[in-house]
Design a protein around this motif. Sequence first.
Motif, short mmCIF file in Angstrom:
data_model
loop_
_atom_site.label_atom_id
_atom_site.label_comp_id
_atom_site.label_asym_id
_atom_site.label_seq_id
_atom_site.Cartn_x
_atom_site.Cartn_y
_atom_site.Cartn_z
N ALA B 41 0.82 -1.20 0.00
CA ALA B 41 0.00 0.00 0.00
C ALA B 41 0.86 1.26 0.00
O ALA B 41 0.34 2.36 -0.06
N HIS B 42 2.18 1.09 0.09
CA HIS B 42 3.10 2.23 0.01
C HIS B 42 2.85 3.01 -1.27
O HIS B 42 2.92 4.24 -1.30
N GLY B 43 2.52 2.29 -2.35
CA GLY B 43 2.24 2.96 -3.61
C GLY B 43 1.05 3.89 -3.48
O GLY B 43 1.01 4.96 -4.09
N ASP B 44 0.08 3.48 -2.68
CA ASP B 44 -1.10 4.32 -2.54
C ASP B 44 -0.83 5.54 -1.68
O ASP B 44 -1.52 6.54 -1.79
N LEU B 45 0.20 5.47 -0.84
CA LEU B 45 0.61 6.67 -0.11
C LEU B 45 1.12 7.71 -1.10
O LEU B 45 0.88 8.91 -0.95
N ILE B 46 1.83 7.20 -2.12
CA ILE B 46 2.28 8.09 -3.18
C ILE B 46 1.07 8.75 -3.83
O ILE B 46 1.05 9.96 -4.10
N ALA B 212 4.96 15.77 -10.81
CA ALA B 212 5.49 16.93 -11.53
C ALA B 212 6.22 16.48 -12.78
O ALA B 212 6.11 17.07 -13.84
N ARG B 213 6.95 15.40 -12.66
CA ARG B 213 7.71 14.89 -13.78
C ARG B 213 6.81 14.39 -14.89
O ARG B 213 7.00 14.64 -16.06
N VAL B 214 5.81 13.61 -14.47
CA VAL B 214 4.96 12.93 -15.44
C VAL B 214 3.80 13.82 -15.88
O VAL B 214 3.28 13.67 -16.98
N GLY B 215 3.41 14.73 -15.00
CA GLY B 215 2.38 15.69 -15.38
C GLY B 215 0.96 15.26 -15.09
O GLY B 215 0.03 15.98 -15.37
N LYS B 216 0.77 14.05 -14.53
CA LYS B 216 -0.61 13.68 -14.26
C LYS B 216 -0.70 12.77 -13.05
O LYS B 216 0.29 12.19 -12.61
N VAL B 217 -1.91 12.69 -12.51
CA VAL B 217 -2.16 11.76 -11.40
C VAL B 217 -3.38 10.90 -11.76
O VAL B 217 -4.27 11.36 -12.47
N ASP B 218 -3.40 9.68 -11.31
CA ASP B 218 -4.59 8.83 -11.45
C ASP B 218 -4.60 7.83 -10.30
O ASP B 218 -3.56 7.61 -9.68
N PRO B 219 -5.77 7.26 -10.01
CA PRO B 219 -5.87 6.43 -8.80
C PRO B 219 -4.91 5.25 -8.76
O PRO B 219 -4.55 4.78 -7.70
N LEU B 220 -4.50 4.76 -9.93
CA LEU B 220 -3.64 3.58 -9.92
C LEU B 220 -2.17 3.95 -10.07
O LEU B 220 -1.34 3.09 -10.33
N MET B 221 -1.84 5.23 -9.90
CA MET B 221 -0.48 5.65 -10.20
C MET B 221 0.56 5.03 -9.29
O MET B 221 1.73 5.00 -9.63
#
Lengths: 394, 298, 356
Positions: B41-46, B212-221
Amino acid sequence: MKRHSLLTIIMLAVLILSACAPAATEAPPAQPVKIGVIYNLTGGMASLDVPSANGAKLAAKEINAAGGVLGRQLELVVYDGKTDAATIGNAATQLVESDKVIAMMGFSDTDMTLAAAPIAAKAGIVFVTSGATSPKLPEHVPDYLFMSCFGDNVQAAAAAEYSFNDLKAKSAYLLIDKGMEYTLLLGQYFKERFTELGGQIALEDTYQTGDKDFSAQITKLKGLGTVPDIIFISAGPDDVGVIVKQFRDAGMDKPIVGGDGYDTPLLVEIAGPGAENTYFTTHSLMDPDLGTDAVKKFITAYQAEYNTPPENAFAGLGYDTVKLLADAIKRAGSDDPKAILEALKSTKGFPGITGSITFPPGSRIPQKGVTMILVKDGKFTLAAEIVPEKVPAP
Amino acid sequence: MTQLQYLAQQGINAISIGSLYALMAIGLAMVFGILRLINFAHGDLIMVGSYGALLLLVLGTPFWVAALGGIVASTIAGLLMERVAYRPIRGAPDVSMLLTSFAVTILLENVAILVFSPTPRAFPTPSSLNSTFRFGQLQISRIDVVAILVAVILLVLLTLFVTRTKLGISMRAASEDLLAAHLMGINVNRVIATAFAIGSIMAGVVGLLWSARVGKVDPLMGFYPVLKAFVASVIGGLGSLAGAVLGGFLLGFLEILLQGLLPSSLAPFRDAFVFVALIILLLFRPNGIMGSAEREKI
Amino acid sequence: MRSQRFFNLLTLLILVVLTAGFLIYTKVAASAYIQRVVVGLAISIILVVSLNLINGMTGVFSLGQIGFMAIGAYTAAILTLPLSMKEVNLPDLPSWLAQVELSFLPATLIAGLLAVIVAFLVGLSLMRLSGPYVSVATLGFLVIVQVILVNWDKMTRGSRTFSGVPPFTTLWWAWGWTILTIYIGWRIARSMYGRRMIAVRDNQIAAKSLGINVMRSRLLAYCLSAFFTGVAGSLWAHFIMSFSPKSFYFVETFSVITMLVIGGMGSVSGSILGAVLITVLSEILRNAERGIAIGPIDIPPVYGASQILMSIIFILVIVFRPKGLLGGREIDFNRFWSWLLPKRGEKAIVPGKEVS
């Protein structure tokens, strides 16, 4: 003791839930004309399918407000495919068996369409895909599978001809997403038509769907020494913004060209000023100022219904597909699936907001023009309406 | 550009990506070291950190405030996660803990999909960060420079923390033997919470830099980053902080160099090569490069 | 008191009759939709029981088993694809393969066999590792298989949909294989091999000291699991008829792991229970999330709610029953029999008076 109580609770829960058996699977009254709609409202394809489903629902609402079809109300039976083949198969089976629909539609993706269409075909029901653009689709499901959008060979040919003739490009760099059928085919058709016209592919490279970092590919391109006239990137909507941004940030300022995967607000949102000088083919220009009158009306209605302007052209495709089916049912004069099939086959000049739809004899892919969009000042503008001279074979 | 310049540029790319992977891996390694828990779930903290920052940015707050807000969001999420999901199962077999972290991931992702919709959203990176430094033929974006600087600073701070402060040293003790640390009077709950907090702060920072690098966010990022972090930690040796950093940079280098140097016909196989390299590494060093063989109690 | 063997045989007979009855009823009386769900359930059971062999019984938590499902699916599909479709869809197949068109059983067997061979070769290196390291390594295997499938266009069509697979999977084929898998899983669990695997899982060093060859035990479980997973892949391919590499990746992996964990790792009946519960529950929730009417209240559709509910249930089970619903044990039918039948020396309950 603990074990028994937990098991009991679970069994009770299952019983209660099944007692709340959904009204959806009861045999509904025979009155409304029912069309089955399956879209991936959740899962990876949702960004294209949710607008499509919204467009479809809007169309049904408008049709019913105007009196319905054959004097009866039109009812859309909507299922969520969850981007999962087994779920889609089950949903399609339910639509045929319990909901007893007389036509089916849905999907913006080939895999998903192929999970449902054969089931419809087996029951003698037409399946019209609103957004799956692979021209090979109708071969897979004979007789019953129709597309209401153009094929990738058509839009790729349009892009190639525009690049060669209008942008005067003699050489191109090709970047293709290897992880999707759509992007693979699009890139392949573009290459075929472009080289046929006399263009040269300076360098071809690939990436995987979802890759976030393109520095390696960019560096390779720079390492070429010569700069190609255009950069053709065959990408899906979730990746295109990121790719364009990184290429522009690296100083690549030649025109970028792509397909309908670019038709998403994310392109400008993510790439920002980098999206300038980007061309792409799509189904129609969803712009309240620059679009056709029909498009403007659609945008207003969509905004009123959903509190947001249409996210992309796929909303228009969903809308057109419902109206196309309603039109076919009207021409068939009955809700007999066979009659609907014949009426659909002979569709000529149906005025969709994404273009006029005509099925040439023997083909279930519509002849439709391609809209070429240029990103200028952060907005989508119309570059050209193209009917390609020559289209690569599927 | 010459061959040397090409290699140098790829090297710069690798260091940038490597810094991000290293930061991610540290977060995982901290928690694993003490609890033997691989927190998927560390990824979801991101993800939480990124959406937190996004919401604040959309409301118009200046970037630095939003960045802080995002980090705070991910830290709170991480602490909540520890308290609600992981503390009750402390002491359970490793597998249960791994599975719980799967469950938490699935829950967080699905909630995010429901709340934020699955469509990715653009992340409005401030223009000050958007430019690129160029040296002749080489280039590096401002964001990448920030990423590397931040990574270095955080690593230095972290090292000071675990070597000079009492809490930090307690964490190292807990990493080595949780029971003994407890018996020595160390407040284990506090140490674990600290580990999660630090890991979550790292995750929040990574979330910002990544978005910032990628320019977008989404729930599965968070999914792919956590996978990379997992692999990086394993390469470096689970539980070892230095190993996590080493693993992160190695992974970054491996990926970029394979993508850049493999001939076009083999480049798509990049991920496969990375994992083959990983497997070969594990065969020779079954506990990773810097991992010590765990003594099994009989 | 009748012998234990008698009751075991009786239990077996009853289970067989019930299963056969259920299948016949499904085929004859149930809707096509329910039949589809039941076939899907069969394949899920095979996957979970196979996963249990490696994850549950040996303690090697493999994240890559779906890779074997992919291998099975593609192999069988390539073999059964009609020659005319091969020309159209796979024009670049090597000529010896392009001439081949097999029927369902040989293709499935070859698919399973290929999966075993790959498992053997891969397992020789991977089964040395333990704990999180073997999990990462097996995850690597999953990724490697995916990358190969996506890029080996000539054989697999790459990312493009592989379609035209003949719909051979019927209720009987699916459940035939399922029953075989359950039988083998059950027998292995109770055999010497099974006990060795469990010993290795529980305490590797003690097992070694007893002379148990850890590598051999794990490799056996890994290969056996791969065989049935490959078979499940073939059944799947001929059920949904079109697929692509992304059908065999992380989503499916989590789905099967969920079923195993809920039912209880290390238990064959637990695996079956997990598969049944999850399949039934997700279908119910999926239909419910389309909007249901409870009495006068109309609940509007909330798409995606079923995924959230499933994850909450998963968390609840892990937290309260970390070993799964059956706690890692098998369903004990003896308890049922001893509850049902009167025993010698048991207190008789006579209304009015207690008699001992």
